[in-house]
Enzyme design. Structure first.
Site, PDB file in Angstrom:
ATOM      1  N   CYS A 125      15.373 -31.946  94.938  1.00  0.00           N
ATOM      2  CA  CYS A 125      16.360 -31.374  95.855  1.00  0.00           C
ATOM      3  C   CYS A 125      15.570 -30.454  96.783  1.00  0.00           C
ATOM      4  O   CYS A 125      14.633 -30.900  97.429  1.00  0.00           O
ATOM      5  CB  CYS A 125      17.480 -30.671  95.104  1.00  0.00           C
ATOM      6  SG  CYS A 125      16.961 -29.694  93.685  1.00  0.00           S
ATOM      7  N   SER A 126      15.898 -29.174  96.829  1.00  0.00           N
ATOM      8  CA  SER A 126      15.081 -28.253  97.617  1.00  0.00           C
ATOM      9  C   SER A 126      14.057 -27.566  96.723  1.00  0.00           C
ATOM     10  O   SER A 126      12.861 -27.632  96.958  1.00  0.00           O
ATOM     11  CB  SER A 126      15.965 -27.215  98.315  1.00  0.00           C
ATOM     12  OG  SER A 126      15.189 -26.348  99.111  1.00  0.00           O
ATOM     13  N   GLY A 146      14.015 -28.258  93.365  1.00  0.00           N
ATOM     14  CA  GLY A 146      13.715 -29.191  92.287  1.00  0.00           C
ATOM     15  C   GLY A 146      14.180 -28.716  90.937  1.00  0.00           C
ATOM     16  O   GLY A 146      13.612 -29.106  89.910  1.00  0.00           O
ATOM     17  N   ILE A 147      15.238 -27.907  90.902  1.00  0.00           N
ATOM     18  CA  ILE A 147      15.747 -27.411  89.624  1.00  0.00           C
ATOM     19  C   ILE A 147      17.270 -27.480  89.524  1.00  0.00           C
ATOM     20  O   ILE A 147      17.801 -27.800  88.469  1.00  0.00           O
ATOM     21  CB  ILE A 147      15.284 -25.954  89.355  1.00  0.00           C
ATOM     22  CG1 ILE A 147      15.683 -25.032  90.506  1.00  0.00           C
ATOM     23  CG2 ILE A 147      13.788 -25.901  89.115  1.00  0.00           C
ATOM     24  CD1 ILE A 147      15.361 -23.571  90.272  1.00  0.00           C
ATOM     25  N   GLY A 148      17.989 -27.183  90.608  1.00  0.00           N
ATOM     26  CA  GLY A 148      19.445 -27.097  90.545  1.00  0.00           C
ATOM     27  C   GLY A 148      20.122 -28.449  90.508  1.00  0.00           C
ATOM     28  O   GLY A 148      20.546 -28.938  89.463  1.00  0.00           O
TER      29      GLY A 148
END
Length: 913
Positions: free
Chosen positions: A842-843, A845-847
């Site tokens: 994603c942005s 890389g976790i949410g």
């Protein structure tokens, strides 16, 4: 006497009174104004009049009511130094180029969310301005976005496509972008057909909603140079000052970090707030072309700040809030409240003592709930995709709605900034954001009795950052508080995550109360900033809503937040007013975050239900009793969602696995490869690149399901930066990956979330030793599917990659409905290759990345009739990459989606045999 006057620079005026009318007649001149529709209108004015008189003529000619957004720009000024007509200055001092003169009527202030504009005419003028800026190249955008924008402009002008009228080539005489060609126009014509049914106002709103996601939306650019005489552009935005090199944002200075802006001759200075452990003021300097352009930039910065700060405040709150803000301006009329403003020669001053600063090691941004459409040529236009919010009218009778309005329109622009070379003068700064203080000033008793009935739910009572957002409470409610008190990191909102324990004693509890029939809540308060003591519950009326809610409100509880509002800087009367105002909201609920110093003794807990709320059995679950089957685990999940305990459990879980180092990510040569400075891969699970430079912010995440004899493999990574695209494709090549899943758009509300690391079809893009060609692109309402060919230029080998981009995730929070997301996850599963990792980003890389991994893992378990424990899934992910599934709202969303998949049978169960 006469000689004395001459010595002081004065002179005697011997003009006869009879000559004055003749003087006035001679001073009448002609001014031409070019409006946004291209028409030119002439006006006769007196040179002695103030600029406001000409502005009023322009406003009156158009019948504009929301006048504050518009202005008159000097027509003879260079593009990189725009100058605006000043309302309070005589025309003769501004229009020195001779008469007749020409000015341009333009939008001066672009608000972050144009959907909140009250008048349709104002939105139409916004549309005309944006269309002109795109057409003339002032507002740059990718080609695919330009096609979509042009198609909406055509729908607005021509209406619905009609094959009997609109023959091929009907747009040949139309101009949409500077360098358009026949292929561009044919794409626009094709897309125009898909907009059938959109009214003119709807098409224009769609145009605006796409345009506001562009990087330079609402940015006023001024040309300048750094101290080494290298060209740059200084942009003034709604939330601060940005610096661009070759049209890439390299630095951003939010208003909240700026103590003063000043200029001296040709030098422009930004004085920043001191960082922790710094004793000296941090100043960034730029060279402007000349004194006039330098002063022009300074003045525009002051006016932009004054305008956008005032737009954040409700009219009723301005007088109170001026106590906390001290703004200096050369024109006091521009500031929020004259009596609290300082006049500073050549600068604008904020009083840092009057405001409580947050951690200066953080940058926060907030996004709007409306979605950012993807920039693809085949994007559909129906109303269901563009959720255009109705403008809200400010009303003192509905404080809750106004609070939401303020939060949603608050904007802090963010673009990733890598460290510059020593020769660059505009060095990166740590950035922070302090919430503005909102209050209503009314006379209320020093102590007030407030009551309520009905239920409430518990909130996380832990020191872990983050928050629980039970159903019915705004998702920003607790998230904002934890970001303020603990530096909690939100993927779409922050450059940093700081895992800090709470400074106060006790733990936090969220209590929701609904008033009784008479509108009373049933408790008394004491304290407030005027009484120099914290706000504490002093009395609870027996059997009142405050007494019967669960968990109950206790005497001695300290009030921290009221309906998401930090009340630490408010008086007693203001707090009472906030509580009363909650009765006028749609839900009528009062949501309190309280700090409880100690857990009550068990003798004080009157019911088993309350005991289970305060001490849930599954606070640290292993395998809950009765939950060793799929049905049992789903029943537990359903009850946990209803009671809120699943969110409490989530908040108790560590965000980073204790004892795991991130030393490689912190090496000096790797720092500029991290999008967020505290989202770093563990040393033990990081992906190693082949070659000399082996670092990329990516982690192996393997989701093992022993009972199913299955392992889903992932590589979770951040959205590539401009300087990490080559490493990104190196991972794809080294691992021979055939599936890349992207869970964000490139920009959301103008903020860069991910650099475009692939070309538009059928172009080719080079990254390091790799040629990337996008061969096909297919768009649906929720995602875009691309087929890419990767060629290693050193060996000549080729590799095909499927690229899936999910575009239906809203800018803020989580989707209202999980249907699109579940369909997307099912499609991802259908493209998986056995034993091969899927690269997901994603942005940060976790949410959203964590949400997808959790959802796919749960689907695999449901498919095999195995129990699903979402918290265990998150724990396994966080053991391999920190902070996977980032917020309570994301966790709640995925839990509800898992339950929906089970209850609606969205996954086909496999035959046990």
């Amino acid at each position: 006497m006469t000689s004395r006057l001459r010595a002081l620079g004065g002179r005697i005026n011997n003009t006869r009174t009879s000559e004055l009318p003749k003087e006035k007649t001679r001073s009448e001149v002609i001014c031409s104004i070019r409006f946004l529709d291209g028409l030119v209108q002439t006006f006769k004015v007196n040179k002695q009049d103030l600029g406001q008189s000409l502005l009023d003529m322009a406003y009156g000619h158009l019948g504009v009511t929301e006048k504050e957004y518009f202005g008159l720009q000097h027509g003879d000024d260079p593009v990189d130094s725009p100058r605006w007509l000043e309302a309070s200055k005589p025309l003769r001092k501004q229009l020195k180029g001779g008469f007749p003169c020409t000015l341009h009527f333009r939008v001066r202030y672009f608000i972050p969310d144009p959907n909140t504009l009250q008048q349709e005419q104002t939105r139409h003028l916004y549309f005309l301005q944006l269309k002109m800026d795109v057409c003339e190249g002032r507002l740059t955008c990718p080609l695919n976005s330009a096609v979509v924008l042009a198609s909406y402009a055509v729908q607005s002008h021509f209406g619905d496509f009609n094959s009997s009228i609109h023959h091929p080539g009907y747009l040949a005489d139309s101009q949409f972008i500077p360098d358009q060609n026949d292929d561009f126009l044919s794409k626009v014509e094709s897309l125009h057909e898909q907009h059938s049914g959109l009214k003119q106002s709807e098409a224009e709103s769609c145009y605006i909603n796409i345009a506001r996601t562009l990087d330079f939306y609402g940015v006023e650019l001024h040309g300048g140079r750094d101290l080494h005489n290298l060209d740059l552009m200084i942009g003034i935005a709604s939330a601060g000052i940005a610096v661009y090199r070759k049209y890439i944002c390299t630095s951003f200075y939010p208003w909240v970090n700026i103590l003063k802006i000043s200029f001296k001759r040709k030098k422009f200075f930004i004085h920043q707030r001191q960082k922790q452990a710094e004793s000296r003021e941090h100043i960034v300097a730029f060279n402007m072309l000349n004194y006039r352009s330098c002063k022009n930039l300074w003045k525009s910065c002051v006016e932009h700040h004054s305008f956008f700060q005032a737009k954040k405040l409700l009219p009723q709150e301005k007088n109170v809030l001026s106590q906390y803000w001290t703004l200096g301006s050369r024109n006091p009329k521009k500031s929020v409240n004259n009596q609290y403003c300082k006049k500073v020669i050549g600068g604008m001053v904020w009083n840092p003592v009057m405001r409580r600063s947050l951690s200066v090691e953080r940058l926060e941004t907030k996004s709007l709930p409306s979605r950012s459409p993807p920039i693809t040529p085949n994007w559909r236009s129906p109303r269901l995709r563009h959720e255009i919010r109705k403008p809200r009218h400010s009303s003192a009778d509905n404080l809750a709605n106004e609070m939401t309005y303020i939060t949603e329109t608050e904007d802090v622009f963010y673009t990733y900034k890598g460290p510059l070379s020593p020769k660059d003068s505009d060095s990166e700064v740590s950035q922070n954001h302090s919430p503005h203080r909102e209050s209503l000033s009314e006379n209320n008793p020093a102590q007030s009795c407030l009551t309520q009935k009905s239920s409430s739910s518990v909130s996380p009572s832990s020191n872990a950052p983050g928050s629980c957002s039970p159903d019915g409470v705004d998702q920003r409610f607790l998230e904002d508080y934890h970001k303020v008190t603990k530096g909690g990191f939100v993927e779409d909102a922050s450059q940093y995550y700081c895992d800090k324990s709470d400074d106060g004693d006790g733990y936090l509890v969220l209590i929701r109360i609904t008033p009784d029939e008479e509108g009373r809540f049933g408790f008394n308060l004491k304290g407030g900033v005027d009484q120099k003591m914290p706000l504490v519950v002093s009395r609870i009326n027996p059997e009142s809503p405050a007494d019967t809610c669960m968990p109950k409100l206790n005497e001695g509880d300290q009030i921290v937040l009221i309906n998401g509002r930090d009340i630490s800087e408010h008086t007693h009367d203001q707090v009472v007013m906030f509580i009363k105002a909650s009765r006028e909201s749609h839900s009528r609920e009062l949501a309190l975050v309280i700090r409880r110093k100690a857990v009550r003794s068990l003798a004080e807990i009157r019911s088993e239900d309350e005991l289970s709320q305060l001490f849930p059995e599954a606070m640290f679950p292993a395998c809950p009793e009765g939950g060793d089957s799929l049905e049992g685990s789903m029943e537990l999940l359903k009850k946990g969602l209803e009671s809120g305990t699943v969110l409490i459990q989530f908040e108790q879980l560590y965000r980073k696995k204790p004892g795991l180092a991130v030393s490689f990510a912190k090496l000096p040569q790797n720092l500029d490869k991290n999008r967020y400075k505290d989202v770093l891969p563990y040393d033990t699970t990081r992906v190693l690149l082949q070659g000399n430079e082996d670092y990329i912010n990516a982690s192996y995440v393997n989701m093992e399901m022993p009972a199913a004899n299955l392992v889903n493999k992932y590589i979770a990574t951040q959205g590539p930066l401009p300087n990490t695209c080559a490493q990104f494709w190196q991972v794809v090549w080294d691992q021979k990956l055939s599936l890349v899943v992207m869970l964000t758009t490139l920009t959301e509300r103008g903020r860069t979330k991910c650099h475009q690391y692939w070309p538009d079809p059928p172009d080719i893009m080079d990254h390091g030793i790799f040629h990337i060609q996008c061969q096909t692109e297919d768009c649906t309402i929720a995602y875009v599917s691309r087929e890419m060919l990767v060629t290693n230029t050193e060996t000549g080998e080729e590799h095909t990659v499927t690229h899936l981009q999910y575009v239906a995730w809203p800018d803020h929070g989580v989707p209202d409905d999980s249907s699109d997301f579940l369909e997307f996850v099912k499609y991802v599963r259908s493209l998986r290759v056995d034993g091969e990792p899927a690269l997901v980003h994603c942005s940060a890389g976790i949410g959203r990345t964590g949400v997808l991994v959790t959802m796919e893992t749960a689907m695999c378990l449901i498919e095999r009739n195995l129990p699903v424990y979402p918290l265990d899934i998150v724990r396994k992910m966080r053991d391999q990459r920190a902070m996977m599934v980032q917020t309570s709202s994301q966790y709640k969303f995925v839990c509800e989606a898992i339950l929906r998949v089970y209850e609606e049978g969205l996954v086909q169960r496999l035959d046990p045999s």
